[in-house]
Design a protein around this motif. Structure first.
Motif, PDB file in Angstrom:
ATOM      1  N   LEU A 102       0.829  -1.201   0.000  1.00  0.00           N
ATOM      2  CA  LEU A 102       0.000   0.000   0.000  1.00  0.00           C
ATOM      3  C   LEU A 102       0.867   1.255   0.000  1.00  0.00           C
ATOM      4  O   LEU A 102       0.658   2.178  -0.811  1.00  0.00           O
ATOM      5  CB  LEU A 102      -0.918  -0.006   1.227  1.00  0.00           C
ATOM      6  CG  LEU A 102      -1.802   1.227   1.414  1.00  0.00           C
ATOM      7  CD1 LEU A 102      -2.994   1.166   0.470  1.00  0.00           C
ATOM      8  CD2 LEU A 102      -2.268   1.346   2.863  1.00  0.00           C
ATOM      9  N   LEU A 103       1.858   1.297   0.882  1.00  0.00           N
ATOM     10  CA  LEU A 103       2.698   2.493   1.013  1.00  0.00           C
ATOM     11  C   LEU A 103       3.656   2.641  -0.167  1.00  0.00           C
ATOM     12  O   LEU A 103       3.878   3.759  -0.659  1.00  0.00           O
ATOM     13  CB  LEU A 103       3.468   2.446   2.327  1.00  0.00           C
ATOM     14  CG  LEU A 103       2.609   2.390   3.601  1.00  0.00           C
ATOM     15  CD1 LEU A 103       3.476   2.474   4.844  1.00  0.00           C
ATOM     16  CD2 LEU A 103       1.567   3.502   3.610  1.00  0.00           C
ATOM     17  N   ASN A 104       4.232   1.527  -0.618  1.00  0.00           N
ATOM     18  CA  ASN A 104       5.136   1.587  -1.767  1.00  0.00           C
ATOM     19  C   ASN A 104       4.415   2.118  -3.001  1.00  0.00           C
ATOM     20  O   ASN A 104       4.962   2.934  -3.765  1.00  0.00           O
ATOM     21  CB  ASN A 104       5.730   0.221  -2.063  1.00  0.00           C
ATOM     22  CG  ASN A 104       6.859  -0.178  -1.117  1.00  0.00           C
ATOM     23  OD1 ASN A 104       7.313  -1.321  -1.127  1.00  0.00           O
ATOM     24  ND2 ASN A 104       7.325   0.747  -0.292  1.00  0.00           N
ATOM     25  N   GLU A 105       3.179   1.666  -3.215  1.00  0.00           N
ATOM     26  CA  GLU A 105       2.430   2.117  -4.380  1.00  0.00           C
ATOM     27  C   GLU A 105       2.098   3.602  -4.317  1.00  0.00           C
ATOM     28  O   GLU A 105       1.848   4.236  -5.345  1.00  0.00           O
ATOM     29  CB  GLU A 105       1.139   1.299  -4.525  1.00  0.00           C
ATOM     30  CG  GLU A 105       1.397  -0.139  -4.985  1.00  0.00           C
ATOM     31  CD  GLU A 105       0.125  -0.959  -5.080  1.00  0.00           C
ATOM     32  OE1 GLU A 105      -0.933  -0.498  -4.565  1.00  0.00           O
ATOM     33  OE2 GLU A 105       0.169  -2.058  -5.668  1.00  0.00           O
ATOM     34  N   ARG A 106       2.132   4.161  -3.113  1.00  0.00           N
ATOM     35  CA  ARG A 106       1.881   5.602  -2.952  1.00  0.00           C
ATOM     36  C   ARG A 106       3.176   6.408  -2.902  1.00  0.00           C
ATOM     37  O   ARG A 106       3.149   7.605  -2.625  1.00  0.00           O
ATOM     38  CB  ARG A 106       1.057   5.840  -1.689  1.00  0.00           C
ATOM     39  CG  ARG A 106      -0.342   5.247  -1.767  1.00  0.00           C
ATOM     40  CD  ARG A 106      -1.135   5.464  -0.497  1.00  0.00           C
ATOM     41  NE  ARG A 106      -2.467   4.868  -0.602  1.00  0.00           N
ATOM     42  CZ  ARG A 106      -3.369   4.888   0.374  1.00  0.00           C
ATOM     43  NH1 ARG A 106      -3.081   5.466   1.529  1.00  0.00           N
ATOM     44  NH2 ARG A 106      -4.549   4.324   0.186  1.00  0.00           N
ATOM     45  N   GLY A 107       4.297   5.728  -3.142  1.00  0.00           N
ATOM     46  CA  GLY A 107       5.563   6.430  -3.233  1.00  0.00           C
ATOM     47  C   GLY A 107       6.352   6.532  -1.945  1.00  0.00           C
ATOM     48  O   GLY A 107       7.345   7.267  -1.880  1.00  0.00           O
ATOM     49  N   TYR A 108       5.978   5.786  -0.910  1.00  0.00           N
ATOM     50  CA  TYR A 108       6.692   5.835   0.369  1.00  0.00           C
ATOM     51  C   TYR A 108       7.550   4.580   0.541  1.00  0.00           C
ATOM     52  O   TYR A 108       7.153   3.482   0.172  1.00  0.00           O
ATOM     53  CB  TYR A 108       5.701   5.917   1.531  1.00  0.00           C
ATOM     54  CG  TYR A 108       4.862   7.173   1.530  1.00  0.00           C
ATOM     55  CD1 TYR A 108       5.375   8.374   2.011  1.00  0.00           C
ATOM     56  CD2 TYR A 108       3.559   7.156   1.049  1.00  0.00           C
ATOM     57  CE1 TYR A 108       4.599   9.522   2.015  1.00  0.00           C
ATOM     58  CE2 TYR A 108       2.781   8.296   1.043  1.00  0.00           C
ATOM     59  CZ  TYR A 108       3.305   9.480   1.527  1.00  0.00           C
ATOM     60  OH  TYR A 108       2.533  10.619   1.514  1.00  0.00           O
ATOM     61  N   SER A 109       8.717   4.752   1.134  1.00  0.00           N
ATOM     62  CA  SER A 109       9.613   3.620   1.393  1.00  0.00           C
ATOM     63  C   SER A 109       9.356   3.077   2.792  1.00  0.00           C
ATOM     64  O   SER A 109       8.865   3.788   3.673  1.00  0.00           O
ATOM     65  CB  SER A 109      11.073   4.041   1.258  1.00  0.00           C
ATOM     66  OG  SER A 109      11.382   5.073   2.196  1.00  0.00           O
ATOM     67  N   VAL A 110       9.700   1.807   2.999  1.00  0.00           N
ATOM     68  CA  VAL A 110       9.422   1.153   4.275  1.00  0.00           C
ATOM     69  C   VAL A 110      10.679   0.482   4.816  1.00  0.00           C
ATOM     70  O   VAL A 110      11.561   0.065   4.069  1.00  0.00           O
ATOM     71  CB  VAL A 110       8.300   0.109   4.130  1.00  0.00           C
ATOM     72  CG1 VAL A 110       7.028   0.740   3.585  1.00  0.00           C
ATOM     73  CG2 VAL A 110       8.728  -1.059   3.240  1.00  0.00           C
ATOM     74  N   GLY A 111      10.733   0.368   6.141  1.00  0.00           N
ATOM     75  CA  GLY A 111      11.781  -0.385   6.821  1.00  0.00           C
ATOM     76  C   GLY A 111      11.134  -1.265   7.872  1.00  0.00           C
ATOM     77  O   GLY A 111      10.644  -0.760   8.886  1.00  0.00           O
ATOM     78  N   ILE A 112      11.079  -2.567   7.619  1.00  0.00           N
ATOM     79  CA  ILE A 112      10.342  -3.503   8.478  1.00  0.00           C
ATOM     80  C   ILE A 112      11.291  -4.553   9.016  1.00  0.00           C
ATOM     81  O   ILE A 112      12.071  -5.134   8.266  1.00  0.00           O
ATOM     82  CB  ILE A 112       9.208  -4.189   7.684  1.00  0.00           C
ATOM     83  CG1 ILE A 112       8.230  -3.136   7.126  1.00  0.00           C
ATOM     84  CG2 ILE A 112       8.470  -5.204   8.537  1.00  0.00           C
ATOM     85  CD1 ILE A 112       7.219  -3.691   6.155  1.00  0.00           C
ATOM     86  N   MET A 113      11.237  -4.789  10.324  1.00  0.00           N
ATOM     87  CA  MET A 113      12.110  -5.807  10.923  1.00  0.00           C
ATOM     88  C   MET A 113      11.386  -6.618  11.984  1.00  0.00           C
ATOM     89  O   MET A 113      10.756  -6.058  12.881  1.00  0.00           O
ATOM     90  CB  MET A 113      13.361  -5.179  11.537  1.00  0.00           C
ATOM     91  CG  MET A 113      14.285  -6.189  12.232  1.00  0.00           C
ATOM     92  SD  MET A 113      15.874  -5.487  12.776  1.00  0.00           S
ATOM     93  CE  MET A 113      16.792  -5.509  11.226  1.00  0.00           C
ATOM     94  N   ASN A 114      11.466  -7.933  11.829  1.00  0.00           N
ATOM     95  CA  ASN A 114      11.109  -8.901  12.859  1.00  0.00           C
ATOM     96  C   ASN A 114       9.622  -8.998  13.159  1.00  0.00           C
ATOM     97  O   ASN A 114       9.230  -9.461  14.228  1.00  0.00           O
ATOM     98  CB  ASN A 114      11.873  -8.610  14.172  1.00  0.00           C
ATOM     99  CG  ASN A 114      12.101  -9.876  14.979  1.00  0.00           C
ATOM    100  OD1 ASN A 114      12.318 -10.940  14.432  1.00  0.00           O
ATOM    101  ND2 ASN A 114      12.041  -9.745  16.287  1.00  0.00           N
ATOM    102  N   VAL A 115       8.775  -8.601  12.224  1.00  0.00           N
ATOM    103  CA  VAL A 115       7.335  -8.723  12.427  1.00  0.00           C
ATOM    104  C   VAL A 115       6.903 -10.131  12.023  1.00  0.00           C
ATOM    105  O   VAL A 115       7.166 -10.567  10.902  1.00  0.00           O
ATOM    106  CB  VAL A 115       6.562  -7.681  11.598  1.00  0.00           C
ATOM    107  CG1 VAL A 115       5.069  -7.786  11.878  1.00  0.00           C
ATOM    108  CG2 VAL A 115       7.076  -6.269  11.900  1.00  0.00           C
ATOM    109  N   PRO A 116       6.237 -10.881  12.910  1.00  0.00           N
ATOM    110  CA  PRO A 116       5.775 -12.229  12.566  1.00  0.00           C
ATOM    111  C   PRO A 116       4.830 -12.223  11.362  1.00  0.00           C
ATOM    112  O   PRO A 116       4.152 -11.220  11.090  1.00  0.00           O
ATOM    113  CB  PRO A 116       5.040 -12.673  13.838  1.00  0.00           C
ATOM    114  CG  PRO A 116       5.725 -11.928  14.935  1.00  0.00           C
ATOM    115  CD  PRO A 116       6.031 -10.579  14.343  1.00  0.00           C
TER     116      PRO A 116
END
Length: 502
Positions: A102-116
């Motif tokens: 959702l966020l990538n398609e709106r042009g935002y970058s993400v940083g995700i770690m260790n979420v089950p």
């Protein structure tokens, strides 16, 4: 370890705490976290403990839409259930858009770690390091399938990164277990900040997964400490010498608070969320619904020959599956379960859920469509559900312990995955754990009390279990994004993100 501030401010930082419980976070020596909780807007959640909380946060949907159940029947005329669920299951559901997409398609970058439930790691604009959970028990080094981009794996393994540690973690004592988790937690936090410095994500999601293992183990000790601190009891004064078990727990929560402070100081987010996928409740009683079902003629045990034939058939099918898996013709049975109670498939009209379902209390009608049982047709099922609920609710023990049976699956009749859901739900106190392990309807948990340092023979759940009211706190600037009439479950987190990044 000191960290430089990330150059670009993060718009939203989500702190996930598996088993995150407001009373624990406010009762332990965690001054920075307590300040965030007091300044933010808290909302009480009511999770049904059938649907996986992390999947709700990541998708904005209940398991009835995503099939992200803690345990799910195959509905193939067998009594096999699956406890596994991962990112591919989540991402391939029609109409479901994971938060990173959702966020990538709106042009935002993400940083995700260790979420089950994020393994294998999704392809993202930014970075993703998958977490344990969802049936995945990751330990030791981290593989390339667990990270995106793949080059991250080398960096993390050089650091000694550990994705997950489960009770008892090859440890002999509680103190050793707590110290091992604290060390792994520190490495995860440092690694996350280094990756954020490199990629500058606008949305961050960092999860503390392993603390919940300590809470499952030592909730009774945590309860005593929190109560003692609140009342100012001298025996819990930290200036005195504490038992090694309690001292190691306190140090873990202090360290966790320091990690959260480091994340906020380095990332300096505009907004924050602090979320749990479920809470951690005190494990006081164990309930075996199958005993009640048997006593009330809804369930009948197997005869000797039926038991032997069923066991032989299961072992034969499992052996065949192993050979098929080796030939690449099927998937191995890695996370499958079957009922603990050896009930007659032909004569049983209803059976309960299993021992590791996330503390959800439910009953399945043994119907012909899903299980090849003796109950045929919608009318017969509805009548049986009504009869069973009526009889259960008149049971003295149900009244004494505040348990109420209500129709459940019928509420989701229009949902895609309703056939995988229990037909009846037992509303109950979180302190009651439903399983098939004990030969009595209701049993007091003998382990709840002062905890021994030794971990020999300890398994989940010990003195803590999954509860229905996870921590949910958002920064004041997000308050206007909360829809007043929305359901009070974790799908709200996704909707807030959707509105913030619109």
């Amino acid at each position: 370890m000191a960290h430089q501030k990330v150059t670009n401010k993060m718009k939203l930082l989500v702190i996930g705490i598996d088993g995150g419980t407001t009373k624990i976070l406010e009762g332990m020596p965690m001054p920075f976290t307590k300040k965030l909780l007091s300044e933010g807007k808290q909302q009480r959640m009511n999770e049904d403990l059938l649907s996986r909380g992390w999947a709700e946060i990541l998708t904005g949907h209940h398991a009835s839409t995503t099939s992200a159940f803690y345990m799910m029947p195959f509905c193939d005329h067998s009594y096999r259930f699956s406890i596994s669920y991962n990112q591919k299951d989540l991402s391939t559901k029609r109409g479901v858009v994971p938060i990173w997409k959702l966020l990538n398609e709106r042009g935002y970058s993400v940083g995700i770690m260790n979420v089950p439930t994020t393994a294998p790691a999704p392809t993202v604009n930014g970075f993703a390091v998958a977490g344990g959970g969802g049936g995945l028990k990751a330990s030791g080094g981290i593989s390339e399938s667990m990270v995106y981009p793949k080059k991250i794996a080398k960096l993390l393994n050089e650091r000694g990164y550990v994705a997950d540690i489960r009770l008892p973690g090859n440890c002999a004592t509680v103190s050793e277990f707590a110290t091992k988790i604290t060390k792994a937690q520190s490495c995860q936090k440092d690694s996350y900040l280094d990756l954020c410095k490199q990629d500058q994500p606008e949305f961050g999601f960092f999860c503390f997964r392993m603390t919940t293992e300590l809470q499952y183990l030592a909730k009774s000790e945590i309860d005593r400490y929190v109560l003692g601190s609140r009342e100012g009891t001298s025996s819990f004064d930290e200036r005195r010498n504490l038992a090694p078990t309690l001292a190691s727990l306190i140090e873990h929560y202090k360290h966790m608070d320091n990690c959260i402070r480091d994340l906020f100081e380095a990332l300096d987010p505009d907004h924050f969320m602090i979320l749990g996928d479920h809470s951690t409740a005190s494990f006081l009683h164990e309930v075996n619904l199958d005993i009640w079902l048997q006593q009330n003629d809804f369930l009948e045990l197997m005869g000797t020959w039926e038991d032997a034939i069923d066991d032989y058939s299961y072992k034969l099918a499992r052996l065949g599956n192993r050979w098929m898996a080796r030939l690449g013709l099927s998937k191995p049975w890695l996370s499958h379960r079957r009922p603990i109670t050896r009930f007659s498939r032909r004569r049983t009209r209803a059976f309960s859920t299993f021992y590791d379902t996330g503390n959800f209390a439910g009953i399945y009608i043994n119907d012909s469509d899903r299980f090849r049982g003796p109950v045929h047709g919608v009318t017969a099922m509805e009548e049986l559900v009504a009869d069973l609920c009526s009889k259960f609710n008149e049971t003295p023990e149900a009244k004494q312990y505040g348990m109420v049976a209500t129709p459940y699956r019928a509420k989701f009749a229009e949902e895609k995955y309703c056939q995988y859901m229990p037909d009846i739900r037992i509303e109950k106190p979180d302190t009651m754990y439903f399983s098939g392990r004990r030969p009595s309807f209701i049993t007091c948990n003998p382990h709840y009390g002062e905890l021994s340092e030794k971990l020999e023979g300890v398994r989940y759940p010990h003195t803590g279990l999954k509860g229905s009211d996870p921590v949910f706190c958002i920064s004041p600037g997000l308050s206007h994004l909360v829809d007043v009439e929305s359901v009070s479950d974790l799908t709200l987190a996704y909707r807030i993100c959707d509105r913030l990044f619109d």
